[in-house]
Design a protein around this motif. Structure first.
Motif, PDB file in Angstrom:
ATOM      1  N   GLN A   1       0.829  -1.205   0.000  1.00 25.99           N
ATOM      2  CA  GLN A   1       0.000   0.000   0.000  1.00 25.99           C
ATOM      3  C   GLN A   1       0.862   1.252   0.000  1.00 25.99           C
ATOM      4  N   ALA A   2       1.939   1.231   0.796  1.00 28.65           N
ATOM      5  CA  ALA A   2       2.836   2.379   0.862  1.00 28.65           C
ATOM      6  C   ALA A   2       3.507   2.608  -0.490  1.00 28.65           C
ATOM      7  N   ALA A   3       3.914   1.493  -1.150  1.00 35.16           N
ATOM      8  CA  ALA A   3       4.553   1.619  -2.456  1.00 35.16           C
ATOM      9  C   ALA A   3       3.585   2.197  -3.489  1.00 35.16           C
ATOM     10  N   VAL A   4       2.323   1.739  -3.454  1.00 32.99           N
ATOM     11  CA  VAL A   4       1.306   2.252  -4.386  1.00 32.99           C
ATOM     12  C   VAL A   4       1.068   3.742  -4.154  1.00 32.99           C
ATOM     13  N   ASP A   5       0.927   4.152  -2.881  1.00 30.96           N
ATOM     14  CA  ASP A   5       0.701   5.568  -2.570  1.00 30.96           C
ATOM     15  C   ASP A   5       1.872   6.419  -3.039  1.00 30.96           C
ATOM     16  N   LYS A   6       3.109   5.921  -2.823  1.00 26.34           N
ATOM     17  CA  LYS A   6       4.287   6.671  -3.235  1.00 26.34           C
ATOM     18  C   LYS A   6       4.322   6.838  -4.750  1.00 26.34           C
ATOM     19  N   LEU A   7       4.052   5.752  -5.491  1.00 27.50           N
ATOM     20  CA  LEU A   7       4.057   5.823  -6.956  1.00 27.50           C
ATOM     21  C   LEU A   7       3.004   6.797  -7.467  1.00 27.50           C
ATOM     22  N   ARG A   8       1.822   6.802  -6.845  1.00 27.62           N
ATOM     23  CA  ARG A   8       0.788   7.751  -7.277  1.00 27.62           C
ATOM     24  C   ARG A   8       1.257   9.187  -7.107  1.00 27.62           C
ATOM     25  N   GLY A   9       1.936   9.460  -5.984  1.00 22.25           N
ATOM     26  CA  GLY A   9       2.461  10.800  -5.759  1.00 22.25           C
ATOM     27  C   GLY A   9       3.517  11.163  -6.792  1.00 22.25           C
ATOM     28  N   GLN A  10       4.390  10.213  -7.125  1.00 20.75           N
ATOM     29  CA  GLN A  10       5.429  10.471  -8.117  1.00 20.75           C
ATOM     30  C   GLN A  10       4.832  10.711  -9.498  1.00 20.75           C
ATOM     31  N   ILE A  11       3.756   9.988  -9.824  1.00 20.70           N
ATOM     32  CA  ILE A  11       3.094  10.189 -11.120  1.00 20.70           C
ATOM     33  C   ILE A  11       2.500  11.587 -11.198  1.00 20.70           C
ATOM     34  N   GLU A  12       1.825  12.012 -10.118  1.00 20.35           N
ATOM     35  CA  GLU A  12       1.253  13.353 -10.108  1.00 20.35           C
ATOM     36  C   GLU A  12       2.336  14.406 -10.263  1.00 20.35           C
ATOM     37  N   THR A  13       3.471  14.201  -9.596  1.00 21.62           N
ATOM     38  CA  THR A  13       4.578  15.158  -9.682  1.00 21.62           C
ATOM     39  C   THR A  13       5.130  15.197 -11.099  1.00 21.62           C
ATOM     40  N   ALA A  14       5.318  14.042 -11.702  1.00 19.67           N
ATOM     41  CA  ALA A  14       5.859  13.995 -13.061  1.00 19.67           C
ATOM     42  C   ALA A  14       4.923  14.660 -14.056  1.00 19.67           C
ATOM     43  N   ARG A  15       3.631  14.425 -13.912  1.00 21.54           N
ATOM     44  CA  ARG A  15       2.675  15.049 -14.844  1.00 21.54           C
ATOM     45  C   ARG A  15       2.626  16.558 -14.635  1.00 21.54           C
ATOM     46  N   ALA A  16       2.726  16.984 -13.369  1.00 18.39           N
ATOM     47  CA  ALA A  16       2.725  18.424 -13.084  1.00 18.39           C
ATOM     48  C   ALA A  16       3.948  19.086 -13.708  1.00 18.39           C
ATOM     49  N   ALA A  17       5.078  18.348 -13.759  1.00 19.14           N
ATOM     50  CA  ALA A  17       6.297  18.891 -14.330  1.00 19.14           C
ATOM     51  C   ALA A  17       6.322  18.733 -15.846  1.00 19.14           C
ATOM     52  N   GLY A  18       5.284  18.141 -16.402  1.00 20.47           N
ATOM     53  CA  GLY A  18       5.219  17.951 -17.846  1.00 20.47           C
ATOM     54  C   GLY A  18       6.057  16.783 -18.339  1.00 20.47           C
TER      55      GLY A  18
ATOM     56  N   ALA B   1       6.763  11.083 -20.235  1.00 14.83           N
ATOM     57  CA  ALA B   1       7.441   9.792 -20.376  1.00 14.83           C
ATOM     58  C   ALA B   1       7.685   9.151 -19.019  1.00 14.83           C
ATOM     59  N   LYS B   2       8.155   9.959 -18.083  1.00 10.86           N
ATOM     60  CA  LYS B   2       8.399   9.424 -16.733  1.00 10.86           C
ATOM     61  C   LYS B   2       7.092   8.996 -16.084  1.00 10.86           C
ATOM     62  N   ALA B   3       6.041   9.832 -16.279  1.00  7.85           N
ATOM     63  CA  ALA B   3       4.734   9.501 -15.695  1.00  7.85           C
ATOM     64  C   ALA B   3       4.209   8.171 -16.237  1.00  7.85           C
ATOM     65  N   ASP B   4       4.374   7.964 -17.559  1.00  5.17           N
ATOM     66  CA  ASP B   4       3.898   6.710 -18.160  1.00  5.17           C
ATOM     67  C   ASP B   4       4.688   5.516 -17.622  1.00  5.17           C
ATOM     68  N   LYS B   5       5.995   5.690 -17.455  1.00  7.48           N
ATOM     69  CA  LYS B   5       6.822   4.604 -16.917  1.00  7.48           C
ATOM     70  C   LYS B   5       6.410   4.264 -15.494  1.00  7.48           C
ATOM     71  N   LEU B   6       6.183   5.317 -14.684  1.00  9.56           N
ATOM     72  CA  LEU B   6       5.748   5.097 -13.304  1.00  9.56           C
ATOM     73  C   LEU B   6       4.366   4.450 -13.261  1.00  9.56           C
ATOM     74  N   GLN B   7       3.488   4.828 -14.210  1.00  7.10           N
ATOM     75  CA  GLN B   7       2.138   4.247 -14.249  1.00  7.10           C
ATOM     76  C   GLN B   7       2.199   2.739 -14.493  1.00  7.10           C
ATOM     77  N   SER B   8       3.138   2.328 -15.384  1.00  8.60           N
ATOM     78  CA  SER B   8       3.296   0.896 -15.651  1.00  8.60           C
ATOM     79  C   SER B   8       3.730   0.168 -14.388  1.00  8.60           C
ATOM     80  N   GLU B   9       4.663   0.782 -13.643  1.00  5.56           N
ATOM     81  CA  GLU B   9       5.114   0.167 -12.385  1.00  5.56           C
ATOM     82  C   GLU B   9       3.977   0.139 -11.368  1.00  5.56           C
ATOM     83  N   LEU B  10       3.167   1.228 -11.343  1.00  5.37           N
ATOM     84  CA  LEU B  10       2.028   1.291 -10.411  1.00  5.37           C
ATOM     85  C   LEU B  10       1.028   0.170 -10.698  1.00  5.37           C
TER      86      LEU B  10
END
Length: 408
Positions: free
Chosen positions: A361-378, A381-390
């Motif tokens: 659960q902690a790993a899933v929550d962390k990945l969601r936060g990283q995806i939001e950060t990556a998308r906010a930064a534009g 590619a990183k967001a899509d990679k993180l989404q696959s891991e999520l």
């Protein structure tokens, strides 16, 4: 000549920017009006503003390493110092100073977090060592062995400490496991010796049982068989591969004798048929306990049925496998229900399942936060990679949560 608050163009077309240290020449313009010249150099200033803004966002919203952040800051500081641009260059320098202070603060926070992490890791490893040393003296061989294996997995998941401390703790941890392994090996070696003694004892019992199988001295021989059976039970179990063969030979010898006695005492057939009828009723009563819905009640009811079963006596030999097989089916179902109940209520298994679920659960929550950060930064590619891991972690979490339902 034309000017604005931050720059001017003189009559020769030379462009100046105003700074705290005075005017600084940034270029010349011969292709158009002074206003066009200032606009051109102001656009260069706006480019610097955009670059600094992007770096500020990266520092504040991502886990950019302090070393990389300071390198980027110094690069932009050089660009500002050497800029051929018109604008408030001092304000840009101040923003870079503030950003440097923020990065330094973040670096100190990381150092403090690292120290805290090391302290927590040391405490955790000391606790693992203490538990392992306690388990080293346990005689619950299976439970303690499984727990020690779980402790090894936990140890592997913890960060390394400084080499000296980590090696000292690992030496104690490994020594405790070695002590347990040696004690367990010695125990099972002793058990093997006991089983070998049991095998030799039972070989003698089998030989005597076979020598009595053709006796016609019904009373004394039957009594002796009962004594042999008591001796058999007292001898303990032999090795698994030998036990069944010994039992079949021992029981076979008894069967030969008792079958012969049954033939001689044919008048007892009626009694055995009555026994069979009584056992038919009991086995039907036992089969009504299936499927097991209330284990405690079913266990008590089966115990009562089994006591009455044992009190009834022999049934005709040809009916014995069928009637006993039906009774054993009920007994096995109860044993399986008991094992299932034990697994469901086992606190160690539940704790491991809860720990795994929490980590996922902690790993899933962390990945969601990283995806939001990556998308906010534009950074798509990183967001899509993180989404696959999520997606992969979420599938594991769903499976773990489904497994946790078995403990409710």
């Amino acid at each position: 000549m034309s000017s604005d608050p931050w720059g001017r163009v003189d009559e020769t077309g030379t462009v100046y920017v105003r700074t705290a240290d005075g005017e600084k020449e940034v270029g010349s313009w011969q292709a158009g009006s002074p206003e066009e010249a200032l606009a051109y150099f102001e656009r260069k200033y706006e480019g610097l503003v955009v670059e600094i803004g992007l770096l500020e966002r990266r520092v504040r919203t991502t886990d950019l390493a302090p070393k990389d952040a300071l390198t980027a800051i110094e690069h932009l500081r050089t660009s500002v110092t050497e800029a051929h641009a018109v604008g408030d260059l001092s304000a840009l320098a101040e923003r870079l100073d503030a950003l440097t202070a923020l990065v330094d603060s973040r670096r100190e926070e990381r150092k403090a977090a690292k120290v805290k992490q090391n302290e927590e890791a040391r405490t955790s490893k000391e606790q693992l060592v203490a538990e392992a040393e306690q388990l080293a003296e346990s005689e619950q061989w299976r439970t303690a062995g499984e727990r020690l294996r779980a402790l090894v997995d936990t140890w592997k998941g913890l960060p390394r400490l400084d080499r000296k401390t980590d090696d000292e703790l690992w030496h104690r941890f490994s020594h405790a496991r070695s002590v347990f392994s040696k004690r367990r090996k010695a125990h099972f070696a002793s058990l093997d010796a006991q089983r070998e003694d049991a095998r030799r004892t039972k070989e003698k019992l089998v030989a005597e049982a076979q020598s009595l199988s053709d006796s016609t001295d019904w009373g004394p021989t039957a009594a002796r068989y009962r004594e042999l059976m008591a001796d058999w039970k007292a001898a303990g179990r032999a090795q698994r591969e030998a036990e069944e063969d010994l039992w079949n030979r021992f029981r076979g010898a008894q069967d030969v004798f008792f079958a012969a006695r049954s033939d001689v005492f044919a008048e007892r057939d009626g009694e055995q048929r009555d026994n069979l009828a009584a056992k038919e009723e009991l086995v039907a009563e036992a089969e009504k306990l299936l499927p097991v819905t209330d284990l405690k009640s079913a266990r008590a009811a089966f115990r009562s049925i089994n006591e009455r079963w044992e009190a009834i006596g022999h049934v005709p030999r040809d009916a014995r496998p069928r009637i006993e097989g039906r009774m054993h089916t009920v007994e096995r179902a109860l044993q399986e229900s008991e094992e299932t109940e034990w697994r469901r209520t086992n606190p160690e298994v539940r704790a491991r399942a809860e720990g795994l679920t929490g980590q996922l659960q902690a790993a899933v929550d962390k990945l969601r936060g990283q995806i939001e950060t990556a998308r906010a930064a534009g950074n798509t590619a990183k967001a899509d990679k993180l989404q696959s891991e999520l997606d992969g972690r979420q599938a594991l979490l769903d499976a773990a949560l489904k497994g946790m339902g078995e403990f409710r």
